[in-house]
Design an enzyme around this catalytic site. Structure first.
Site, PDB file in Angstrom:
ATOM      1  N   CYS A   2      37.772  47.076  55.753  1.00 12.61           N
ATOM      2  CA  CYS A   2      38.297  47.964  56.774  1.00 12.61           C
ATOM      3  C   CYS A   2      39.774  47.615  57.005  1.00 12.61           C
ATOM      4  O   CYS A   2      40.155  46.448  56.937  1.00 12.61           O
ATOM      5  CB  CYS A   2      37.596  47.866  58.119  1.00 12.61           C
ATOM      6  SG  CYS A   2      35.855  48.273  58.038  1.00 12.61           S
ATOM      7  N   ARG A  29      41.464  48.586  51.492  1.00 11.37           N
ATOM      8  CA  ARG A  29      40.489  47.781  52.234  1.00 11.37           C
ATOM      9  C   ARG A  29      39.222  48.568  52.584  1.00 11.37           C
ATOM     10  O   ARG A  29      38.281  48.014  53.121  1.00 11.37           O
ATOM     11  CB  ARG A  29      41.123  47.268  53.531  1.00 11.37           C
ATOM     12  CG  ARG A  29      42.358  46.435  53.300  1.00 11.37           C
ATOM     13  CD  ARG A  29      42.938  46.011  54.621  1.00 11.37           C
ATOM     14  NE  ARG A  29      42.035  45.113  55.301  1.00 11.37           N
ATOM     15  CZ  ARG A  29      42.019  43.797  55.153  1.00 11.37           C
ATOM     16  NH1 ARG A  29      42.888  43.229  54.355  1.00 11.37           N
ATOM     17  NH2 ARG A  29      41.164  43.062  55.813  1.00 11.37           N
ATOM     18  N   TRP A  76      35.261  50.620  55.702  1.00  7.37           N
ATOM     19  CA  TRP A  76      34.328  50.224  54.647  1.00  7.37           C
ATOM     20  C   TRP A  76      33.024  49.958  55.379  1.00  7.37           C
ATOM     21  O   TRP A  76      32.914  48.988  56.126  1.00  7.37           O
ATOM     22  CB  TRP A  76      34.840  48.968  53.960  1.00  7.37           C
ATOM     23  CG  TRP A  76      34.058  48.593  52.742  1.00  7.37           C
ATOM     24  CD1 TRP A  76      34.267  49.038  51.471  1.00  7.37           C
ATOM     25  CD2 TRP A  76      32.957  47.678  52.667  1.00  7.37           C
ATOM     26  NE1 TRP A  76      33.348  48.469  50.620  1.00  7.37           N
ATOM     27  CE2 TRP A  76      32.535  47.637  51.318  1.00  7.37           C
ATOM     28  CE3 TRP A  76      32.266  46.904  53.591  1.00  7.37           C
ATOM     29  CZ2 TRP A  76      31.476  46.849  50.880  1.00  7.37           C
ATOM     30  CZ3 TRP A  76      31.201  46.114  53.165  1.00  7.37           C
ATOM     31  CH2 TRP A  76      30.822  46.092  51.817  1.00  7.37           C
ATOM     32  N   ASN A 102      37.300  45.379  62.748  1.00  5.78           N
ATOM     33  CA  ASN A 102      36.960  44.963  61.394  1.00  5.78           C
ATOM     34  C   ASN A 102      36.141  43.687  61.537  1.00  5.78           C
ATOM     35  O   ASN A 102      36.537  42.783  62.264  1.00  5.78           O
ATOM     36  CB  ASN A 102      38.274  44.714  60.629  1.00  5.78           C
ATOM     37  CG  ASN A 102      38.053  44.072  59.278  1.00  5.78           C
ATOM     38  OD1 ASN A 102      36.961  44.087  58.741  1.00  5.78           O
ATOM     39  ND2 ASN A 102      39.109  43.497  58.734  1.00  5.78           N
ATOM     40  N   GLY A 103      34.991  43.620  60.863  1.00  2.00           N
ATOM     41  CA  GLY A 103      34.126  42.443  60.986  1.00  2.00           C
ATOM     42  C   GLY A 103      32.709  42.885  61.317  1.00  2.00           C
ATOM     43  O   GLY A 103      32.354  44.046  61.109  1.00  2.00           O
ATOM     44  N   GLU A 482      35.200  37.820  33.150  1.00  3.77           N
ATOM     45  CA  GLU A 482      36.209  38.610  33.850  1.00  3.77           C
ATOM     46  C   GLU A 482      36.377  39.977  33.178  1.00  3.77           C
ATOM     47  O   GLU A 482      36.531  40.991  33.866  1.00  3.77           O
ATOM     48  CB  GLU A 482      37.530  37.813  33.905  1.00  3.77           C
ATOM     49  CG  GLU A 482      38.698  38.517  34.545  1.00  3.77           C
ATOM     50  CD  GLU A 482      38.465  38.970  35.989  1.00  3.77           C
ATOM     51  OE1 GLU A 482      37.463  38.596  36.600  1.00  3.77           O
ATOM     52  OE2 GLU A 482      39.298  39.749  36.482  1.00  3.77           O
ATOM     53  N   LYS A 486      35.780  43.472  35.196  1.00  2.00           N
ATOM     54  CA  LYS A 486      36.803  44.520  35.313  1.00  2.00           C
ATOM     55  C   LYS A 486      36.248  45.868  34.883  1.00  2.00           C
ATOM     56  O   LYS A 486      36.414  46.861  35.565  1.00  2.00           O
ATOM     57  CB  LYS A 486      38.046  44.203  34.453  1.00  2.00           C
ATOM     58  CG  LYS A 486      38.995  43.156  34.968  1.00  2.00           C
ATOM     59  CD  LYS A 486      39.793  43.559  36.183  1.00  2.00           C
ATOM     60  CE  LYS A 486      39.112  43.134  37.448  1.00  2.00           C
ATOM     61  NZ  LYS A 486      39.335  41.858  38.000  1.00  2.00           N
ATOM     62  N   GLU A 489      33.456  47.155  37.397  1.00  2.00           N
ATOM     63  CA  GLU A 489      33.791  47.514  38.769  1.00  2.00           C
ATOM     64  C   GLU A 489      34.653  48.762  38.881  1.00  2.00           C
ATOM     65  O   GLU A 489      34.637  49.420  39.916  1.00  2.00           O
ATOM     66  CB  GLU A 489      34.453  46.350  39.526  1.00  2.00           C
ATOM     67  CG  GLU A 489      35.833  45.988  39.044  1.00  2.00           C
ATOM     68  CD  GLU A 489      36.444  44.844  39.835  1.00  2.00           C
ATOM     69  OE1 GLU A 489      36.116  44.662  41.003  1.00  2.00           O
ATOM     70  OE2 GLU A 489      37.277  44.128  39.258  1.00  2.00           O
ATOM     71  N   HIS A 505      18.487  35.351  22.408  1.00  2.11           N
ATOM     72  CA  HIS A 505      17.360  34.951  23.263  1.00  2.11           C
ATOM     73  C   HIS A 505      16.964  36.072  24.228  1.00  2.11           C
ATOM     74  O   HIS A 505      16.327  35.810  25.242  1.00  2.11           O
ATOM     75  CB  HIS A 505      17.717  33.680  24.037  1.00  2.11           C
ATOM     76  CG  HIS A 505      17.962  32.510  23.132  1.00  2.11           C
ATOM     77  ND1 HIS A 505      16.945  31.878  22.451  1.00  2.11           N
ATOM     78  CD2 HIS A 505      19.114  31.899  22.761  1.00  2.11           C
ATOM     79  CE1 HIS A 505      17.462  30.903  21.710  1.00  2.11           C
ATOM     80  NE2 HIS A 505      18.779  30.905  21.883  1.00  2.11           N
ATOM     81  N   LYS A 604      39.099  45.345  49.115  1.00  2.11           N
ATOM     82  CA  LYS A 604      39.964  44.282  48.595  1.00  2.11           C
ATOM     83  C   LYS A 604      39.694  42.935  49.262  1.00  2.11           C
ATOM     84  O   LYS A 604      39.676  41.905  48.611  1.00  2.11           O
ATOM     85  CB  LYS A 604      41.428  44.700  48.799  1.00  2.11           C
ATOM     86  CG  LYS A 604      42.435  43.753  48.183  1.00  2.11           C
ATOM     87  CD  LYS A 604      42.502  43.925  46.688  1.00  2.11           C
ATOM     88  CE  LYS A 604      43.456  42.957  46.033  1.00  2.11           C
ATOM     89  NZ  LYS A 604      43.177  42.859  44.588  1.00  2.11           N
TER      90      LYS A 604
HETATM   91  C1  F6R Z   1      37.429  41.843  41.463  1.00  6.21           C
HETATM   92  C2  F6R Z   1      37.901  41.233  42.686  1.00  6.21           C
HETATM   93  C3  F6R Z   1      36.916  40.488  43.522  1.00  6.21           C
HETATM   94  C4  F6R Z   1      37.599  39.327  44.249  1.00  6.21           C
HETATM   95  C5  F6R Z   1      36.614  38.647  45.217  1.00  6.21           C
HETATM   96  C6  F6R Z   1      37.243  37.454  45.894  1.00  6.21           C
HETATM   97  O1  F6R Z   1      38.468  42.440  40.752  1.00  6.21           O
HETATM   98  O2  F6R Z   1      39.047  41.345  43.026  1.00  6.21           O
HETATM   99  O3  F6R Z   1      35.833  40.040  42.767  1.00  6.21           O
HETATM  100  O4  F6R Z   1      38.049  38.411  43.309  1.00  6.21           O
HETATM  101  O5  F6R Z   1      36.203  39.565  46.181  1.00  6.21           O
HETATM  102  O6  F6R Z   1      38.348  37.817  46.642  1.00  6.21           O
HETATM  103  P1  F6R Z   1      39.488  36.776  46.992  1.00  6.21           P
HETATM  104  O7  F6R Z   1      40.149  36.403  45.727  1.00  6.21           O
HETATM  105  O8  F6R Z   1      40.394  37.506  47.928  1.00  6.21           O
HETATM  106  O9  F6R Z   1      38.807  35.609  47.637  1.00  6.21           O
END
Ligand code: F6R
Length: 609
Positions: A2, A29, A76, A102-103, A482, A486, A489, A505, A604
């Site tokens: 949010c 966010r 969010w 937010n929270g 990773e 990517k 997501e 396996h 984010k």
């Molecule tokens: C994926 C991504 C998330 C963050 C995760 C941790 O592209 O960005 O998986 O890496 O939510 O967030 P931070 O790094 O802010 O602790």
């Protein structure tokens, strides 16, 4: 999660235009719904609806609301479906008290039931709405003989959970009330205008003077003044001037932030590696002193932590190292004592899962070194040593430049430890640091330029696929993990990563002709075995995509190869080899018609458990 923005100004400007612009900067966010409320001539005006800011603004003309004070929110969803009613802001029964939050208010059901028994009518299913009604109730109980700030403080004593709150009241029409607990809130200061937001880019266009509100602090903002207090005592605000530019939070001609941020990696890495050696040395000492080390992070940051784990494993031999997904912290809590070091990695510095691990660990005497991008955020404030990635603001939800910057900083730290432990001479150390600092930005730029078109071309091949596998071995596993994250997501193709040897396996069962399998196959001890695993996949008709360093054996067996320059510093591989996979994910998402900056269901900064 949010995004919150609140503005109060003594200039003649209507704040709704500024709030709408700021909300656009916070959309990463959350983007389920959006709303704005202002106070105009003592009356609240409010507009909100489901959809992105642009869509809702087009429909409702958010930026035409009148008034010199206002609050806005991009949501969010946590409690309650995505609907107009559940969109913020929320108000009390009279419509005079307006709140954005937010929270998560953990005891909201209890509070809501009591408030309803006392005659309050709720318009939404959210936990946040209770805040407005609690404020109304406090003022009512004291028959308005309670100052607004004292009523606000009484409300805060009643709620449990996490929050960043901004609240306005038509009865005090130039003041914004703020409070923070475990959810970020920053204040922006301009002579005639004050801002409060979830993140700095929201108001970077208007001011670079920032005060970071700390946990437990309560504040009021008027156009001329910032007042902060904690536990009943006044706190002297300490503004800092942020070096980020407003342009760094804009797309600058790129179609998406993610693509811009992919291209910013050379400079992000250069700035990150140009770090303060004294801080690195202090962190190295902590590593050498510790009896056990835990790498703690989530998502992409966890993958960076994994690269650290493998690098330090090579250097530290038998010292016990653990890699822990932060939400799984409890499983490892028995390891924590004053001889434990936690290396916490986080882009935002606010991830609640990480904080929920650090809080008990610190109480038990553990040391904390953090690797964070957002200055002065919660995680570095909770750490004994904070190392900063200097990647600049990252707006795309999928982390790219901050990930490679995290990997680079951990690699720099690993070299320091290798030197300090006596495994590397001073001359060798100086040379390798010089190489790392100059080569990393150069090679990164080269790989991005040489492989972008190829990634775009390959994306059109896999765009209609439903699944993809990413295989690697040993310390190359973080690259596979990773790469899969990517792709999954932002393009919503189901992607899984596992050690290449594991495929036989179980996972190989679903491989059929054209099934994309991405092989991470650098020129190292894993190459020969990766070759055999490639053959196994080829025999089932898989479409082989390899990320290699000119290994012709693997290139010959691949349908498509990203051929990278030979890497002379192995520590760099998790940086160089992820670049084509970031671009592949980006172009696949775009070709499938999705916005890579705003993947569905993601936000984010994740400030819920
Ligand atoms: C994926 C991504 C998330 C963050 C995760 C941790 O592209 O960005 O998986 O890496 O939510 O967030 P931070 O790094 O802010 O602790």
């Amino acid at each position: 999660m949010c995004g919150i923005i609140a503005i109060t100004t003594s200039s003649k400007a209507n704040v709704s235009k500024m709030i709408t612009t700021s909300l656009k900067k916070l959309e990463y966010r959350g983007y389920d719904s959006v709303g704005i409320a202002t106070i105009n001539n003592g009356k609240v005006e409010m507009l909100k609806d489901v959809g992105t800011i642009d869509k809702v603004n087009k429909r409702l003309s958010l930026e035409n609301l009148q008034g010199t004070i206002g609050i806005g929110h991009t949501r969010w969803a946590t409690h309650g479906a995505i609907s107009r009613e559940n969109a913020h802001p929320h108000s009390d029964c009279t419509g005079n008290i307006i709140v954005v939050h937010n929270g998560i208010i953990e005891n909201y059901l209890e509070l809501r039931n009591t408030l309803q028994e006392n005659g309050h009518n709720f318009s939404s299913e959210t936990d946040s709405e209770v805040i407005a009604h609690l404020m109304e109730e406090e003022l009512k109980q004291f028959n308005q003989n309670l100052s607004m700030i004292n009523a606000f403080k009484r409300v805060l004593t009643k709620i449990e959970g996490t929050y960043a709150i901004t609240l306005i009241h038509s009865g005090e029409p130039d003041t914004i009330f703020l409070a923070r607990k475990d959810s970020p809130l920053v204040i922006g200061v301009r002579e005639d205008t004050k801002f409060a937001a979830s993140d700095i880019p929201a108001f970077l266009e208007y001011t670079k003077k920032v005060i970071v509100l700390k946990n437990g602090e309560i504040a009021t903002l008027t156009p001329q003044a910032v007042y902060i207090e904690k536990n009943g005592f006044r706190v002297q605000p300490k503004p800092v001037i942020i070096s980020w530019t407003a342009e760094s939070a804009q797309k600058s001609g790129y179609p998406h932030f993610m693509l811009k941020e992919i291209h910013e990696q050379p400079i992000a890495l250069k700035n990150t590696l140009n770090t303060n050696p004294a801080e690195i040395m202090k962190a190295s000492n902590k590593i050498l002193e510790a009896e056990r080390i835990i790498f703690l992070a989530c998502g992409t940051s966890y993958h960076a932590g994994l690269t650290g784990y493998y690098q330090f494993q090579r250097i530290l031999g038998k010292k016990p190292l653990y890699k822990v997904i932060a939400s799984e912290y409890e499983t490892y809590s028995h390891l924590i004592d004053e001889d434990t070091l936690i290396i916490a990695i986080s882009q935002s510095g606010e991830t609640l899962d990480v904080m929920k691990g650090l809080t008990p660990a610190r109480k038990l005497g553990a040391s904390i070194v953090s690797v964070v991008n957002v200055i002065d955020s919660s995680i570095p404030r909770y750490s004994h040593i904070s190392l900063y990635t200097k990647a600049g603001p990252e707006i795309g939800v999928a982390a790219t430049k901050t990930h490679t910057a995290q990997v680079a900083l951990l690699a720099r730290l690993a070299l320091q430890v290798e030197h300090d432990i006596g495994l590397m001479s001073a001359t060798e150390f100086t040379h390798i640091i010089e190489d790392l600092n100059t080569l990393t930005p150069q090679i990164t730029r080269l790989i991005i330029n040489q492989n972008e078109f190829k990634a775009k071309q390959l994306a059109s091949k896999i765009t209609n696929q439903n699944h993809a596998y990413f295989l690697a071995r040993g310390y190359n596993m973080p690259i596979a993990l990773e790469g899969a994250l990517k792709l999954k997501e932002i393009s919503y193709i189901h992607a899984e990563a596992f050690p290449a040897g594991e495929s036989k396996h179980g996972p190989i069962a679903i491989v059929e002709p054209d099934f994309p399998v991405i092989m991470i196959a650098p020129n190292d001890w894993t190459a020969q075995k990766m070759l055999s695993n490639t053959e196994e996949m080829r025999a089932r008709g898989a479409y082989i995509i390899s990320v290699t360093e000119q290994d012709h054996r693997i290139i010959k067996r691949s349908d498509y190869s990203f051929i990278l320059p030979e890497v002379t510093i192995p520590l760099l591989r998790p940086i160089t080899h992820i670049l084509p996979l970031q671009m592949l994910a980006y172009y696949t998402a775009v070709q499938r018609g999705f916005d890579p900056d705003k993947p569905k269901n993601l936000a984010k900064t994740v400030t819920v458990e």
